[in-house]
Write a protein that holds these residues in place. Structure first.
Motif, short mmCIF file in Angstrom:
data_model
loop_
_atom_site.label_atom_id
_atom_site.label_comp_id
_atom_site.label_asym_id
_atom_site.label_seq_id
_atom_site.Cartn_x
_atom_site.Cartn_y
_atom_site.Cartn_z
N ARG A 98 0.84 -1.21 0.00
CA ARG A 98 0.00 0.00 0.00
C ARG A 98 0.87 1.26 0.00
N LYS A 99 1.99 1.20 0.69
CA LYS A 99 2.92 2.34 0.69
C LYS A 99 3.47 2.56 -0.71
N ASN A 100 3.72 1.46 -1.43
CA ASN A 100 4.27 1.55 -2.78
C ASN A 100 3.21 1.92 -3.82
N ASP A 101 1.95 1.96 -3.41
CA ASP A 101 0.85 2.34 -4.31
C ASP A 101 0.00 3.40 -3.61
N PRO A 102 0.59 4.56 -3.30
CA PRO A 102 -0.11 5.55 -2.47
C PRO A 102 -1.31 6.20 -3.14
N ASP A 103 -1.43 6.06 -4.46
CA ASP A 103 -2.54 6.70 -5.17
C ASP A 103 -3.78 5.81 -5.25
N PRO A 140 -7.12 4.75 -4.56
CA PRO A 140 -8.20 5.48 -3.89
C PRO A 140 -9.04 4.61 -2.95
N ASP A 141 -8.91 3.29 -3.08
CA ASP A 141 -9.73 2.38 -2.29
C ASP A 141 -9.03 1.88 -1.04
N SER A 142 -7.80 2.31 -0.80
CA SER A 142 -7.01 1.79 0.31
C SER A 142 -6.91 2.80 1.44
N TYR A 143 -7.38 2.39 2.62
CA TYR A 143 -7.25 3.22 3.81
C TYR A 143 -5.77 3.44 4.15
N VAL A 144 -4.98 2.40 4.05
CA VAL A 144 -3.56 2.49 4.37
C VAL A 144 -2.86 3.46 3.41
N ALA A 145 -3.16 3.34 2.12
CA ALA A 145 -2.57 4.25 1.14
C ALA A 145 -2.95 5.70 1.45
N SER A 146 -4.19 5.90 1.92
CA SER A 146 -4.62 7.26 2.24
C SER A 146 -3.81 7.82 3.42
N LEU A 147 -3.46 6.97 4.37
CA LEU A 147 -2.62 7.43 5.48
C LEU A 147 -1.23 7.82 4.99
N PHE A 148 -0.67 7.02 4.09
CA PHE A 148 0.65 7.37 3.55
C PHE A 148 0.59 8.67 2.76
N ARG A 149 -0.52 8.91 2.06
CA ARG A 149 -0.66 10.18 1.34
C ARG A 149 -0.69 11.37 2.30
N GLY A 189 0.76 11.55 5.22
CA GLY A 189 2.09 11.77 5.78
C GLY A 189 2.28 11.28 7.21
N ILE A 190 3.51 11.42 7.67
CA ILE A 190 3.95 10.86 8.95
C ILE A 190 3.19 11.45 10.13
N ASN A 191 2.87 12.74 10.08
CA ASN A 191 2.16 13.35 11.20
C ASN A 191 0.79 12.70 11.42
N LYS A 192 0.07 12.45 10.33
CA LYS A 192 -1.25 11.82 10.45
C LYS A 192 -1.12 10.39 10.95
N ILE A 193 -0.12 9.67 10.46
CA ILE A 193 0.07 8.28 10.89
C ILE A 193 0.41 8.23 12.38
N ALA A 194 1.32 9.10 12.82
CA ALA A 194 1.70 9.15 14.24
C ALA A 194 0.50 9.55 15.09
N GLN A 195 -0.32 10.46 14.60
CA GLN A 195 -1.52 10.87 15.32
C GLN A 195 -2.47 9.70 15.50
N LYS A 196 -2.63 8.88 14.45
CA LYS A 196 -3.52 7.71 14.54
C LYS A 196 -2.99 6.72 15.58
N VAL A 197 -1.70 6.53 15.65
CA VAL A 197 -1.13 5.63 16.66
C VAL A 197 -1.44 6.17 18.06
N GLY A 198 -1.29 7.47 18.24
CA GLY A 198 -1.62 8.08 19.53
C GLY A 198 -3.08 7.90 19.90
N GLU A 199 -3.97 8.12 18.94
CA GLU A 199 -5.41 7.95 19.19
C GLU A 199 -5.73 6.52 19.59
N GLU A 200 -5.16 5.57 18.84
CA GLU A 200 -5.43 4.15 19.12
C GLU A 200 -4.84 3.74 20.46
#
Length: 198
Positions: A120-125, A127-136, A138-149
């Protein structure tokens, strides 16, 4: 340890060689009593070579020794499981195993999940992948999601609904694996640090 070397007319028993850390099977060889005794004495796995008709210590020419960790005998006393710490590739063809497989640490489904996250990281575009959307995003959003969880997991840990706690734990682990991949690390990098601390 009782080993029955008499079942084979040549006095040999199969010796399955397994990496003590990764648990991967590296090769199969044969031992007679003398090879077994030499292995125990030297700490270097030694076989009886059927082609050379002599004792043969793995690595005696290449330097790719199999350092002995443990030996177990099976329920029929005629097959050995030899766990080792390999030095270099095991196969004479230069591969990690005699089946040309990489001797990498695996974590079952978590390794499968890591591979999916990487795709999913290698296919960031996509549109149907939640994981790809997180990589799009960026790191701040991904880190924020880890904090929330993490916060949600702690909250559920204080309640008595085990199902909710386990689901939040799964969400936390999933998002943590995404964060590791975003930082170009793998679960094995973290495990290596834990092992060093141990």
């Amino acid at each position: 340890m009782k080993i029955d070397f008499t079942k084979n007319p040549e006095g040999l028993v199969p010796a399955i060689i397994q990496d003590a850390k990764t648990k991967n099977v590296l090769m199969l060889g044969y031992m007679n009593q003398e090879a077994f005794d030499t292995t125990q004495k030297t700490g270097k796995v030694t076989f009886f070579s059927r082609s050379k008709q002599r004792l043969w210590t793995k690595g005696e020419e290449s330097g790719n020794f199999l350092n002995l960790v443990d030996i177990k005998v099976d329920c029929d006393n005629d097959t050995l499981l030899v766990t080792v710490d390999p030095v270099g590739p095991t196969c004479h063809k230069g591969t990690d195993t005699c089946w040309a497989e990489e001797n990498a640490q695996g974590y079952g489904f978590l390794s499968t999940l890591e591979n999916i996250i990487e795709s999913r990281k290698n296919d960031p575009d996509n549109p149907d992948s939640y994981v790809a959307s997180l990589f799009r995003k960026g790191i701040n959003k991904i880190a924020q999601k880890v904090g929330e969880e993490a916060v949600e997991t702690v909250i559920e840990a204080k309640d008595s609904d085990d199902d909710l706690f386990l689901n939040e734990s799964a969400d936390l682990l999933f998002h943590y694996l995404i964060l590791l991949k975003a930082k170009n690390f793998k679960l094995n990098d973290v495990v290596n640090i834990l092992e060093k601390r141990h």
